[in-house]
Design a protein around this motif. Structure first.
Motif, PDB file in Angstrom:
ATOM      1  N   GLY A 289       0.791  -1.219   0.000  1.00 54.93           N
ATOM      2  CA  GLY A 289       0.000   0.000   0.000  1.00 54.93           C
ATOM      3  C   GLY A 289       0.827   1.276   0.000  1.00 54.93           C
ATOM      4  N   ARG A 290       0.166   2.359  -0.416  1.00 52.26           N
ATOM      5  CA  ARG A 290       0.749   3.705  -0.393  1.00 52.26           C
ATOM      6  C   ARG A 290      -0.298   4.686   0.125  1.00 52.26           C
ATOM      7  NH1 ARG A 290       2.650   6.157  -5.495  1.00 52.26           N
ATOM      8  NH2 ARG A 290       0.557   5.642  -6.238  1.00 52.26           N
ATOM      9  N   ILE A 291       0.170   5.723   0.769  1.00 47.88           N
ATOM     10  CA  ILE A 291      -0.716   6.792   1.220  1.00 47.88           C
ATOM     11  C   ILE A 291      -0.019   8.116   1.009  1.00 47.88           C
ATOM     12  CG2 ILE A 291       0.100   6.811   3.625  1.00 47.88           C
ATOM     13  CD1 ILE A 291      -2.815   7.298   4.475  1.00 47.88           C
ATOM     14  N   GLY A 292      -0.802   9.136   0.600  1.00 50.29           N
ATOM     15  CA  GLY A 292      -0.268  10.473   0.440  1.00 50.29           C
ATOM     16  C   GLY A 292      -0.950  11.439   1.381  1.00 50.29           C
ATOM     17  N   VAL A 293      -0.160  12.293   2.034  1.00 49.80           N
ATOM     18  CA  VAL A 293      -0.713  13.286   2.960  1.00 49.80           C
ATOM     19  C   VAL A 293      -0.042  14.628   2.725  1.00 49.80           C
ATOM     20  CG1 VAL A 293      -1.378  11.686   4.796  1.00 49.80           C
ATOM     21  CG2 VAL A 293       0.958  12.562   4.723  1.00 49.80           C
ATOM     22  N   THR A 294      -0.769  15.664   3.071  1.00 53.94           N
ATOM     23  CA  THR A 294      -0.209  17.019   3.008  1.00 53.94           C
ATOM     24  C   THR A 294       0.297  17.425   4.387  1.00 53.94           C
ATOM     25  OG1 THR A 294      -2.361  18.008   3.483  1.00 53.94           O
ATOM     26  CG2 THR A 294      -1.804  17.648   1.160  1.00 53.94           C
ATOM     27  N   GLU A 295       1.062  18.496   4.429  1.00 53.25           N
ATOM     28  CA  GLU A 295       1.615  18.961   5.700  1.00 53.25           C
ATOM     29  C   GLU A 295       0.527  19.347   6.690  1.00 53.25           C
ATOM     30  OE1 GLU A 295       4.409  19.003   7.089  1.00 53.25           O
ATOM     31  OE2 GLU A 295       5.827  18.555   5.500  1.00 53.25           O
ATOM     32  N   ASP A 296      -0.631  19.788   6.166  1.00 51.42           N
ATOM     33  CA  ASP A 296      -1.707  20.165   7.075  1.00 51.42           C
ATOM     34  C   ASP A 296      -2.593  18.991   7.457  1.00 51.42           C
ATOM     35  OD1 ASP A 296      -3.054  19.768   4.725  1.00 51.42           O
ATOM     36  OD2 ASP A 296      -3.916  21.780   4.595  1.00 51.42           O
ATOM     37  N   GLY A 297      -2.210  17.756   7.069  1.00 47.73           N
ATOM     38  CA  GLY A 297      -2.875  16.567   7.578  1.00 47.73           C
ATOM     39  C   GLY A 297      -3.953  15.977   6.708  1.00 47.73           C
ATOM     40  N   ARG A 298      -4.118  16.451   5.469  1.00 52.23           N
ATOM     41  CA  ARG A 298      -5.122  15.850   4.588  1.00 52.23           C
ATOM     42  C   ARG A 298      -4.573  14.589   3.931  1.00 52.23           C
ATOM     43  NH1 ARG A 298      -6.128  18.252   0.158  1.00 52.23           N
ATOM     44  NH2 ARG A 298      -4.418  19.768   0.220  1.00 52.23           N
ATOM     45  N   ILE A 299      -5.432  13.557   3.808  1.00 52.04           N
ATOM     46  CA  ILE A 299      -5.074  12.359   3.043  1.00 52.04           C
ATOM     47  C   ILE A 299      -5.493  12.606   1.601  1.00 52.04           C
ATOM     48  CG2 ILE A 299      -5.421   9.881   2.730  1.00 52.04           C
ATOM     49  CD1 ILE A 299      -6.075   9.645   5.665  1.00 52.04           C
ATOM     50  N   THR A 300      -4.523  12.715   0.700  1.00 52.94           N
ATOM     51  CA  THR A 300      -4.839  13.016  -0.694  1.00 52.94           C
ATOM     52  C   THR A 300      -5.111  11.762  -1.515  1.00 52.94           C
ATOM     53  OG1 THR A 300      -2.504  13.010  -1.332  1.00 52.94           O
ATOM     54  CG2 THR A 300      -3.454  15.114  -0.588  1.00 52.94           C
ATOM     55  N   PHE A 301      -4.507  10.649  -1.136  1.00 53.01           N
ATOM     56  CA  PHE A 301      -4.829   9.395  -1.823  1.00 53.01           C
ATOM     57  C   PHE A 301      -4.455   8.210  -0.945  1.00 53.01           C
ATOM     58  CE2 PHE A 301      -0.340   9.432  -2.907  1.00 53.01           C
ATOM     59  CZ  PHE A 301       0.007   8.084  -3.027  1.00 53.01           C
ATOM     60  N   LEU A 302      -5.118   7.100  -1.226  1.00 46.74           N
ATOM     61  CA  LEU A 302      -4.859   5.830  -0.545  1.00 46.74           C
ATOM     62  C   LEU A 302      -4.917   4.743  -1.604  1.00 46.74           C
ATOM     63  CD1 LEU A 302      -4.611   4.222   2.175  1.00 46.74           C
ATOM     64  CD2 LEU A 302      -7.111   4.150   2.209  1.00 46.74           C
ATOM     65  N   GLU A 303      -3.859   3.961  -1.725  1.00 48.11           N
ATOM     66  CA  GLU A 303      -3.814   2.922  -2.745  1.00 48.11           C
ATOM     67  C   GLU A 303      -3.325   1.614  -2.132  1.00 48.11           C
ATOM     68  OE1 GLU A 303      -2.300   2.352  -7.342  1.00 48.11           O
ATOM     69  OE2 GLU A 303      -1.002   3.452  -5.962  1.00 48.11           O
ATOM     70  N   ILE A 304      -4.087   0.552  -2.378  1.00 46.86           N
ATOM     71  CA  ILE A 304      -3.757  -0.774  -1.846  1.00 46.86           C
ATOM     72  C   ILE A 304      -3.810  -1.788  -2.977  1.00 46.86           C
ATOM     73  CG2 ILE A 304      -4.361  -2.579  -0.198  1.00 46.86           C
ATOM     74  CD1 ILE A 304      -3.745  -0.159   1.319  1.00 46.86           C
ATOM     75  N   ASP A 305      -2.807  -2.632  -3.054  1.00 42.31           N
ATOM     76  CA  ASP A 305      -2.839  -3.809  -3.927  1.00 42.31           C
ATOM     77  C   ASP A 305      -2.763  -5.024  -3.019  1.00 42.31           C
ATOM     78  OD1 ASP A 305      -2.542  -4.667  -6.947  1.00 42.31           O
ATOM     79  OD2 ASP A 305      -1.256  -5.993  -5.786  1.00 42.31           O
ATOM     80  N   HIS A 306      -3.810  -5.838  -3.049  1.00 40.27           N
ATOM     81  CA  HIS A 306      -3.968  -6.917  -2.074  1.00 40.27           C
ATOM     82  C   HIS A 306      -4.089  -8.253  -2.808  1.00 40.27           C
ATOM     83  CE1 HIS A 306      -5.057  -8.265   1.998  1.00 40.27           C
ATOM     84  NE2 HIS A 306      -5.932  -9.059   1.430  1.00 40.27           N
ATOM     85  N   VAL A 307      -3.222  -9.186  -2.477  1.00 40.89           N
ATOM     86  CA  VAL A 307      -3.202 -10.499  -3.119  1.00 40.89           C
ATOM     87  C   VAL A 307      -3.621 -11.545  -2.098  1.00 40.89           C
ATOM     88  CG1 VAL A 307      -1.798 -12.208  -4.322  1.00 40.89           C
ATOM     89  CG2 VAL A 307      -1.371  -9.769  -4.685  1.00 40.89           C
ATOM     90  N   MET A 308      -4.566 -12.400  -2.485  1.00 40.25           N
ATOM     91  CA  MET A 308      -5.065 -13.446  -1.590  1.00 40.25           C
ATOM     92  C   MET A 308      -4.997 -14.793  -2.296  1.00 40.25           C
ATOM     93  SD  MET A 308      -9.164 -12.606  -1.896  1.00 40.25           S
ATOM     94  CE  MET A 308      -9.824 -14.255  -1.729  1.00 40.25           C
ATOM     95  N   ASP A 309      -4.733 -15.846  -1.511  1.00 38.26           N
ATOM     96  CA  ASP A 309      -4.751 -17.185  -2.101  1.00 38.26           C
ATOM     97  C   ASP A 309      -6.027 -17.892  -1.679  1.00 38.26           C
ATOM     98  OD1 ASP A 309      -3.728 -19.990  -0.431  1.00 38.26           O
ATOM     99  OD2 ASP A 309      -3.847 -18.098   0.648  1.00 38.26           O
ATOM    100  N   ASN A 310      -6.678 -18.533  -2.631  1.00 33.12           N
ATOM    101  CA  ASN A 310      -7.941 -19.225  -2.387  1.00 33.12           C
ATOM    102  C   ASN A 310      -7.763 -20.681  -1.989  1.00 33.12           C
ATOM    103  OD1 ASN A 310     -10.237 -17.491  -2.751  1.00 33.12           O
ATOM    104  ND2 ASN A 310      -9.728 -17.323  -4.909  1.00 33.12           N
ATOM    105  N   GLY A 311      -6.544 -21.196  -2.056  1.00 32.77           N
ATOM    106  CA  GLY A 311      -6.371 -22.623  -1.826  1.00 32.77           C
ATOM    107  C   GLY A 311      -6.922 -23.428  -2.988  1.00 32.77           C
ATOM    108  N   GLY A 312      -7.196 -24.719  -2.724  1.00 32.52           N
ATOM    109  CA  GLY A 312      -7.522 -25.645  -3.801  1.00 32.52           C
ATOM    110  C   GLY A 312      -8.896 -25.487  -4.413  1.00 32.52           C
ATOM    111  N   TYR A 313      -9.907 -25.074  -3.625  1.00 31.34           N
ATOM    112  CA  TYR A 313     -11.272 -25.042  -4.135  1.00 31.34           C
ATOM    113  C   TYR A 313     -11.935 -23.671  -4.042  1.00 31.34           C
ATOM    114  CZ  TYR A 313     -11.003 -30.083  -4.479  1.00 31.34           C
ATOM    115  OH  TYR A 313     -10.635 -31.356  -4.849  1.00 31.34           O
ATOM    116  N   GLY A 314     -11.213 -22.679  -3.562  1.00 32.42           N
ATOM    117  CA  GLY A 314     -11.788 -21.353  -3.459  1.00 32.42           C
ATOM    118  C   GLY A 314     -11.937 -20.688  -4.811  1.00 32.42           C
ATOM    119  N   PHE A 315     -12.915 -19.780  -4.919  1.00 30.87           N
ATOM    120  CA  PHE A 315     -13.190 -19.122  -6.193  1.00 30.87           C
ATOM    121  C   PHE A 315     -13.443 -17.632  -6.039  1.00 30.87           C
ATOM    122  CE2 PHE A 315     -17.129 -20.606  -4.371  1.00 30.87           C
ATOM    123  CZ  PHE A 315     -18.000 -19.529  -4.522  1.00 30.87           C
ATOM    124  N   LYS A 316     -13.290 -17.091  -4.833  1.00 34.44           N
ATOM    125  CA  LYS A 316     -13.613 -15.691  -4.603  1.00 34.44           C
ATOM    126  C   LYS A 316     -12.616 -14.756  -5.292  1.00 34.44           C
ATOM    127  CE  LYS A 316     -14.596 -14.324  -0.519  1.00 34.44           C
ATOM    128  NZ  LYS A 316     -14.541 -14.101   0.931  1.00 34.44           N
TER     129      LYS A 316
END
Length: 788
Positions: A289-316
């Motif tokens: 993940g990454r996050i961007g903030v300004t000096e006055d405390g605003r969150i300008t962006f939030l980015e997440i790349d999330h990888v999950m394993d389903n195992g043998g029979y998962g399909f989600k």
């Protein structure tokens, strides 16, 4: 325990009534699936693959069938090729198809007159395999030329939630921070084992097993057996703690298939090692993940790349996350979930799902931003977390027509639905704000937090520090269909509530009765509840996705009100000679609203006043839901804020929990004792994941190596603060029963980031999960720490 609402306005809701089956539990009289037996029953045992990935070429059962006491053997040659799936279990495939997709996968089953003979016979079955290349990580599953685990390939389409202009947010940020967290696989580690017993009468099967999701299991059995659902009856029994383990499991399908083949009742009882290593687990997940903030405390962006394993029979393709909602004030954001099939035991929903894992990454990024800016973590959360009336960023239910239409044309959607439905994609009630403020004051946060990376107490190599974390989750889902309940009022005035919920320690058999009694106007001792019989309980999601109180409770209240309406109509016509709206029921008595003490009749007297069918009298009244449940993922969430103090030994790496305070906003508290247990139970389970719990897989076979409590470490009673304080919020929901919302999963999402933050403040660096002594020492070594 602090409660900030007034329970005196209701007769039953808000009262700490005792759990219905408490006496049976403590006396040992509560019956679990392991306790059941039927006349003529035989015992089954499973043959499991030793390979991570293999095709079954031949099964030789000659020696097994020759063993005295063996009744029959089931292989993939005997089973239909129909695919069954369980959305929440995360399983899709045939019960047996001659293809082993993880070490421990079922390839055959044997029935015998005793469990010992069945296990001996299973060991005598010879299976010839064609061993295939195995992929044991999500990265390997996505590599070019990787062996396919499933026919449709190893990778699912990415799931993306995004808003705003990410590029603009990145350009505007004064600081951009990065985090990578590798979340290990957690095992549900249920104390009780499970069993399944199946019996056929002609072409109809009855299955007894522990399950939180009776309706889903019935659907799965019909699919696996290739028979109509009308020919399947599930008797879902208590499970004890489940955390998502006991829903719809493949061994249940095999039990029914084996019983059909041999023509006798069959019981398969799993060993503790089988429960740990062959049923289900939490996904292994990698968050970048990454996050961007300004000096006055605003969150300008939030980015997440999330990888999950389903195992043998998962399909989600979606781990099930709502944490981005909680930080949705970020001006722009994108969360991408990528799912891969691997040759590990199937991974599926465990309590808290993605809000435990992906949520931990989001909270870590926000903590790193607050640290960079020198801002208090409580104040940073108060400034940036979701409030009532603000937009939601992550909406499940792409395949639900109502959700899809609301997404594509909100105006047309609003024109078709009841006017009092909440606005879609906007938070309807609650937040973390109140519970963060109350929790911080009760915990003494201002005095105990002395700065980022700074312990508030040092004694040699001992460091103490505090941390705060928040959690969020949905309040039930629309996937697979609606939730229903029925209320049957008998001629003697007693009541039976039928609703498919789990009996796994959450107290649903108590709280559902409380809201039914409140809605119907009877005392709660007049109501009994049937939770697990699919022949009497209407279809329901069961106890998943924090569904029970919000969605099932909605159906329960609606059904109770419908039964009450019918009773009042009979009373008005036959006894009072008035309009039904002039009447009410309270404490089992029907009376006039304006003169409640003047003329009163018991419900039994009303139902037995006239028995002529010509006058439309019914001896039994059946109430059903008459209102549609709005798609709750589009507006409803529940929230947790947890505060913790830890003690870290920088010499040994040991982490101890010293103090804990858990706050929960679930709207109206239906039963404070039940909710307190939910909250503390979630905190303990989340703390275990933060500090100890991790499944270890064999590097070549992928088999689970720590398949029992000797090697898989969970928190003991002495490991968690005995005087944990719980504070409840005071928000009120317009849809939930008497203002209540869900409660099951936010309490497990908050402890992980809270403990991680506290450890950071104690030792000055972030530690990978679980924060075992070895990992703490390794983190300190990277920091260049030298013990004093």
């Amino acid at each position: 325990m602090t409660i900030s609402f007034d329970p005196t306005e209701h007769d039953h809701v808000g009262k700490p009534l005792p759990v219905r089956d408490a006496r049976e539990k403590v006396s040992g009289r509560l019956r679990y699936a392991n306790d059941l037996a039927l006349a003529g029953m035989v015992h089954g045992a499973l043959v499991r693959s030793p390979h991570a990935h293999a095709k079954v070429l031949r099964v030789d059962a000659t020696e097994a069938l020759a063993l005295p006491g063996v009744v029959g053997v089931l292989t993939h040659e005997d089973t239909p090729r129909t695919v069954w799936d369980g959305c929440w279990f995360n399983y899709r495939g045939p019960a047996l198809d001659g293809h082993a997709r993880f070490a421990g996968d079922e390839v055959a089953a044997v029935a015998a007159t005793t469990p010992e003979i069945a296990r001996a016979a299973a060991a005598l079955i010879r299976v010839e395999y064609e061993v295939l290349p195995a992929v044991l990580t999500a990265e390997a599953a996505g590599a070019t030329g990787a062996e396919p685990v499933r026919d449709e390939g190893n990778l699912r389409e990415p799931y993306v939630a995004e808003w705003g202009d990410l590029a603009a947010g990145e350009a505007e940020a004064d600081h951009i921070l990065h985090a990578v967290i590798d979340h290990p696989s957690q095992q549900m580690a249920t104390i009780g084992r499970n069993a399944c017993l199946a019996d056929w009468e002609g072409d109809r099967v009855t299955v007894w097993t522990g399950s939180q999701t009776p309706s889903e299991l019935k659907t799965g059995l019909a699919m696996a057996l290739d028979i109509p659902q009308s020919k399947v009856r599930v008797q879902a029994l208590p499970t004890g703690s489940s955390f998502g383990q006991w829903w719809s499991n493949n061994f249940m399908m095999i039990t029914a298939l084996l019983a059909r083949k041999i023509g006798r009742p069959v019981k398969i009882e799993l060993s503790n090692a089988e429960c740990f290593a062959t049923v289900k687990r939490r996904h292994k997940e990698l968050s970048t993940g990454r996050i961007g903030v300004t000096e006055d405390g605003r969150i300008t962006f939030l980015e997440i790349d999330h990888v999950m394993d389903n195992g043998g029979y998962g399909f989600k393709n979606d781990v099930g996350f709502f944490c981005v909602d909680n930080w949705g004030r970020a001006e722009s954001g994108r969360c991408t979930v990528r799912a891969a099939s691997t040759n590990l035991v199937t991974a599926g929903c465990m309590r808290g799902v993605g809000d435990v894992t992906l949520g931990n990454c989001v909270e870590r990024l926000c903590d790193m931003a607050a640290e960079r800016l020198g801002l208090d973590p409580v104040e940073f959360r108060l400034s940036h977390q979701l409030r009532t009336g603000e937009p939601l960023r992550h909406i499940m239910g792409h395949d639900v027509p109502e959700v899809a239409q609301a997404r594509s044309d909100s105006k047309a959607f609003r024109a078709k639905v009841p006017a009092d439905w909440p606005e879609p994609f906007v938070l309807s009630s609650g937040s973390t704000a109140e519970i963060l403020r109350e929790g911080a004051a009760a915990f003494g946060w201002d005095q105990r937090f002395v700065g980022w990376g700074k312990p508030n107490h040092c004694d040699g190599e001992i460091r103490r520090a505090v941390g705060v974390g928040t959690g969020i989750h949905c309040c039930g889902v629309e996937l697979e269909g609606g939730t229903a309940a029925t209320v049957r009022v008998n001629p003697d005035g007693s009541v039976k509530l039928h609703a498919s919920v789990g009996r796994h320690g959450s107290g649903a058999e108590t709280t559902q009765v409380q809201v039914a009694a409140e809605a119907l106007g009877v005392t709660w001792d007049m109501i009994e509840m049937e939770t697990g019989d699919t022949d009497s309980c209407p279809w329901s999601h069961g106890s998943i996705a924090s569904n029970t109180m919000y969605r099932t409770g909605f159906a329960t209240v609606s059904a109770a009100k419908d039964a009450k309406r019918q009773i009042l109509e009979v009373a008005a016509r036959n006894l009072f000679n008035c309009d039904p709206d002039d009447l009410d029921i309270r404490q089992n008595l029907v009376h006039r609203r304006t003169r409640p003490d003047n003329e009163r009749y018991t419900i039994a007297e009303v139902l037995n006043a006239v028995r002529s069918d010509a006058l439309g009298q019914f001896s039994t009244v059946i109430g059903r839901p008459t209102e549609a449940m709005p798609p709750s993922t589009t507006f409803a969430r529940h929230f947790a804020a947890h505060f913790v103090e830890v003690e870290a030994d920088v010499g040994t790496g040991e982490i101890r929990l010293l103090d804990y305070l858990a706050c929960q906003d679930s709207g109206t508290v239906v039963n404070p004792h039940v909710l307190m247990n939910q909250v503390i139970g979630g905190a303990i389970c989340g703390a275990g994941f933060a500090l100890h719990e991790e499944l270890h897989f064999h590097p070549e076979t992928g088999a689970v190596m720590n398949d029992g409590f000797l090697d898989y470490k969970v928190l003991r009673s002495a490991d968690f603060p005995a005087r944990t304080q719980v504070i409840f919020g005071n928000s009120h929901d317009s849809v939930g029963p008497y203002g209540a919302r869900g409660a099951g999963e936010a309490p497990i999402a908050a402890p992980v980031p809270a403990i991680c933050q506290a450890v950071f403040n104690a030792i000055g660096c972030w530690v990978d999960l679980p924060m075992t002594p070895e990992r703490v020492i390794a983190a300190l070594d990277r920091l260049g720490h030298t013990p004093h």
